[in-house]
Each structure stands twice: as structure tokens, then as C-alpha cells.
Design a protein around this motif. Structure first.
Motif, PDB file in Angstrom:
ATOM      1  N   UNK A  43     -11.242  -1.545  -2.927  1.00  0.00           N
ATOM      2  CA  UNK A  43     -10.734  -2.907  -2.979  1.00  0.00           C
ATOM      3  C   UNK A  43     -10.091  -3.266  -1.634  1.00  0.00           C
ATOM      4  N   UNK A  44     -10.309  -4.482  -1.190  1.00  0.00           N
ATOM      5  CA  UNK A  44      -9.790  -4.851   0.123  1.00  0.00           C
ATOM      6  C   UNK A  44      -9.496  -6.347   0.206  1.00  0.00           C
ATOM      7  N   UNK A  45      -8.707  -6.680   1.189  1.00  0.00           N
ATOM      8  CA  UNK A  45      -8.288  -8.049   1.438  1.00  0.00           C
ATOM      9  C   UNK A  45      -9.511  -8.896   1.810  1.00  0.00           C
ATOM     10  N   UNK A  46      -9.557 -10.170   1.399  1.00  0.00           N
ATOM     11  CA  UNK A  46     -10.754 -10.983   1.638  1.00  0.00           C
ATOM     12  C   UNK A  46     -10.978 -11.415   3.087  1.00  0.00           C
ATOM     13  N   UNK A  47     -10.021 -11.138   3.979  1.00  0.00           N
ATOM     14  CA  UNK A  47     -10.167 -11.533   5.387  1.00  0.00           C
ATOM     15  C   UNK A  47     -10.185 -10.276   6.253  1.00  0.00           C
ATOM     16  N   UNK A  48     -11.309  -9.994   6.940  1.00  0.00           N
ATOM     17  CA  UNK A  48     -11.347  -8.817   7.815  1.00  0.00           C
ATOM     18  C   UNK A  48     -10.547  -9.054   9.093  1.00  0.00           C
ATOM     19  N   UNK A  49     -10.342  -7.994   9.842  1.00  0.00           N
ATOM     20  CA  UNK A  49      -9.736  -8.132  11.167  1.00  0.00           C
ATOM     21  C   UNK A  49     -10.769  -8.735  12.112  1.00  0.00           C
ATOM     22  N   UNK A  50     -10.322  -9.535  13.087  1.00  0.00           N
ATOM     23  CA  UNK A  50     -11.282 -10.133  14.018  1.00  0.00           C
ATOM     24  C   UNK A  50     -11.912  -9.065  14.914  1.00  0.00           C
ATOM     25  N   UNK A  51     -13.090  -9.337  15.471  1.00  0.00           N
ATOM     26  CA  UNK A  51     -13.746  -8.352  16.334  1.00  0.00           C
ATOM     27  C   UNK A  51     -13.024  -8.136  17.663  1.00  0.00           C
ATOM     28  N   UNK A  52     -12.197  -9.074  18.060  1.00  0.00           N
ATOM     29  CA  UNK A  52     -11.407  -8.924  19.291  1.00  0.00           C
ATOM     30  C   UNK A  52      -9.937  -9.109  18.966  1.00  0.00           C
ATOM     31  N   UNK A  53      -9.048  -8.255  19.464  1.00  0.00           N
ATOM     32  CA  UNK A  53      -9.352  -7.162  20.383  1.00  0.00           C
ATOM     33  C   UNK A  53     -10.059  -6.026  19.639  1.00  0.00           C
ATOM     34  N   UNK A  86      -3.918  -8.746  -2.658  1.00  0.00           N
ATOM     35  CA  UNK A  86      -2.821  -7.883  -2.220  1.00  0.00           C
ATOM     36  C   UNK A  86      -3.241  -7.068  -0.999  1.00  0.00           C
ATOM     37  N   UNK A  87      -2.518  -7.258   0.091  1.00  0.00           N
ATOM     38  CA  UNK A  87      -2.808  -6.543   1.337  1.00  0.00           C
ATOM     39  C   UNK A  87      -2.396  -5.072   1.248  1.00  0.00           C
ATOM     40  N   UNK A  88      -1.524  -4.740   0.325  1.00  0.00           N
ATOM     41  CA  UNK A  88      -0.990  -3.381   0.196  1.00  0.00           C
ATOM     42  C   UNK A  88      -1.775  -2.583  -0.842  1.00  0.00           C
ATOM     43  N   UNK A  89      -2.950  -2.158  -0.478  1.00  0.00           N
ATOM     44  CA  UNK A  89      -3.794  -1.362  -1.367  1.00  0.00           C
ATOM     45  C   UNK A  89      -3.479   0.124  -1.195  1.00  0.00           C
ATOM     46  N   UNK A  90      -3.628   0.869  -2.261  1.00  0.00           N
ATOM     47  CA  UNK A  90      -3.474   2.318  -2.217  1.00  0.00           C
ATOM     48  C   UNK A  90      -4.866   2.931  -2.313  1.00  0.00           C
ATOM     49  N   UNK A  91      -5.164   3.812  -1.365  1.00  0.00           N
ATOM     50  CA  UNK A  91      -6.476   4.451  -1.325  1.00  0.00           C
ATOM     51  C   UNK A  91      -6.322   5.942  -1.587  1.00  0.00           C
ATOM     52  N   UNK A  92      -7.301   6.533  -2.238  1.00  0.00           N
ATOM     53  CA  UNK A  92      -7.253   7.967  -2.535  1.00  0.00           C
ATOM     54  C   UNK A  92      -7.758   8.805  -1.375  1.00  0.00           C
ATOM     55  N   UNK A  93      -8.435   8.179  -0.438  1.00  0.00           N
ATOM     56  CA  UNK A  93      -8.995   8.876   0.723  1.00  0.00           C
ATOM     57  C   UNK A  93      -8.411   8.255   1.986  1.00  0.00           C
ATOM     58  N   UNK A  94      -8.116   9.118   2.981  1.00  0.00           N
ATOM     59  CA  UNK A  94      -7.581   8.613   4.250  1.00  0.00           C
ATOM     60  C   UNK A  94      -8.389   9.164   5.413  1.00  0.00           C
ATOM     61  N   UNK A  95      -8.961   8.260   6.223  1.00  0.00           N
ATOM     62  CA  UNK A  95      -8.974   6.815   6.034  1.00  0.00           C
ATOM     63  C   UNK A  95      -9.960   6.409   4.937  1.00  0.00           C
ATOM     64  N   UNK A  96      -9.702   5.254   4.371  1.00  0.00           N
ATOM     65  CA  UNK A  96     -10.584   4.729   3.331  1.00  0.00           C
ATOM     66  C   UNK A  96     -11.898   4.274   3.961  1.00  0.00           C
ATOM     67  N   UNK A  97     -12.994   4.546   3.271  1.00  0.00           N
ATOM     68  CA  UNK A  97     -14.306   4.089   3.751  1.00  0.00           C
ATOM     69  C   UNK A  97     -14.922   3.063   2.806  1.00  0.00           C
TER      70      UNK A  97
END
Length: 195
Positions: A77-87, A63-74
Motif C-alpha cells: 500500500x502506498x501514497x497516491x502521489x509519487x516523488x518527482x523524478x527530480x531531484x 496515510x503517508x505513514x505505512x508500515x512495511x514488513x520488508x525493508x526497503x519495501x518493494x
């Protein structure tokens, strides 16, 4: 005395204005073993010190829509595909569940407030965009949910530092150098060697 922005930005970044420069216009970020100069340390003090955050785990979830107790989250639970390094610089908010995966891989995120009373100034955003571009494992994006009073946050896995809206370009770049040297591919990240 006020200096034109076109003259001030190159001076802050240490770029020569005497002719074409074949090197990229990004700010070199010192390696972890390179100490900051006294002026960088003093400027970085204008922002809060990094504080270790409680670890929320590193479970991969569909699920891409995670709820975090801290903003921003450090972490968390997270999606298995990170954002690419570019851009390396995003102009719109990014899915936080993917950004947390980048943190798991030892990335540093710069999150800034782009609107409202705590918005980071455009000149500071512009200088940081140049400083971030081309940096390994350093990403930048607007983040509308920053806590009240925060204009700029630096996040790594379980580490967070914050600057208020009055932060100057020089202070922000110095804090970037300090934070990256301390936390990029840091020992708390579960997979610091991953791409």
C-alpha cells in the motif's frame, strides 16, 4: 598502489580528462537489450543477485505513514502521489509510501546506509550520485532501516539486490547498470509506463 580520487572517478565513469566534455557527467546505463561486458558482470557479482520479493499489493492509501514488513519495501500500500523524478538524488530519507509509488511506475531506487558500521563509503556515494543524475526513472536516497550488513540496496517493484559495506565504486556502478537494465520499467511493475 593508491590513485587520487579525482583521477579514479573519471576513469570509473569513462569520462575523458583531456579537456572539457560537453556531455553530462552521468554514467550511461545500458538498455535492457545491451549485454554487460565481462568486467561489468564480474564486478556486479560482488553484490548479491537480485531476488524476487513477495508482492504486497499496490493499493493507494491516504496515510503517508505505512508500515512495511520488508525493508526497503518493494511493493505494498502506498501514497497516491509519487516523488518527482527530480531531484534524482536525495540527501535525506524520503517517505517510503511515496517511494513505493515510484516503484509501481517502474522506477529503480538505490538506497544506502549513511551512518553506522554498515555505512556506504563517501567515495562510493559520490560516484553513485554522478551515475544516477540524469538517469531516467532512477532515484537515490539514504535509508536508515537497511538490514544489518547491507550498505546499498537496489529496489524495483518486487525485486531487491543488496551490497555490503565493502562494495567498491566500480562494483556499485556495474551493479547499477545490471539492475537498471533488468528491472527499470520491468514486467512486474503494475504501471511501468507511468511517469
Amino acid at each position: 598502489m593508491r590513485f587520487p580520487l579525482l583521477l579514479l572517478v573519471p576513469a570509473l565513469l569513462g569520462i575523458s580528462c583531456g579537456g572539457p566534455d560537453p556531455a553530462p557527467a552521468s554514467t550511461p546505463v545500458p538498455a535492457a537489450s545491451t549485454p554487460l561486458s565481462p568486467s561489468q558482470s564480474a564486478a556486479a557479482a560482488a553484490c548479491g543477485a537480485a531476488a524476487q520479493q513477495a508482492d504486497q499489493g499496490h493499493l493507494h492509501v491516504a496515510d503517508l505513514n505505512q508500515t512495511y514488513t520488508q525493508h526497503p519495501a518493494t511493493s505494498g500500500p502506498h501514497y497516491p502521489v509519487p516523488l518527482p523524478p527530480l531531484p534524482s538524488v536525495y540527501t535525506a530519507p524520503v517517505p517510503e509510501a511515496r517511494a513505493v509509488h515510484n516503484l509501481e511506475h517502474g522506477y529503480v531506487w538505490l538506497y544506502y546506509q549513511s551512518a553506522g558500521a554498515d555505512a556506504l563509503s563517501s567515495p562510493v556515494i559520490d560516484v553513485l550520485r554522478v551515475a544516477v543524475t540524469g538517469q531516467r526513472k532512477v532515484l537515490m536516497a539514504p535509508y536508515p532501516q537497511l538490514p544489518a550488513g547491507a550498505a546499498l540496496d537496489f529496489a524495483a517493484w518486487d525485486e531487491l539486490a543488496q551490497c555490503g559495506r565493502g562494495v567498491t565504486a566500480g562494483e556499485a556502478v556495474a551493479k547499477l547498470a545490471e539492475f537498471v537494465a533488468a528491472y527499470r520499467e520491468g514486467s512486474l511493475a503494475p504501471e511501468p509506463g507511468a511517469a
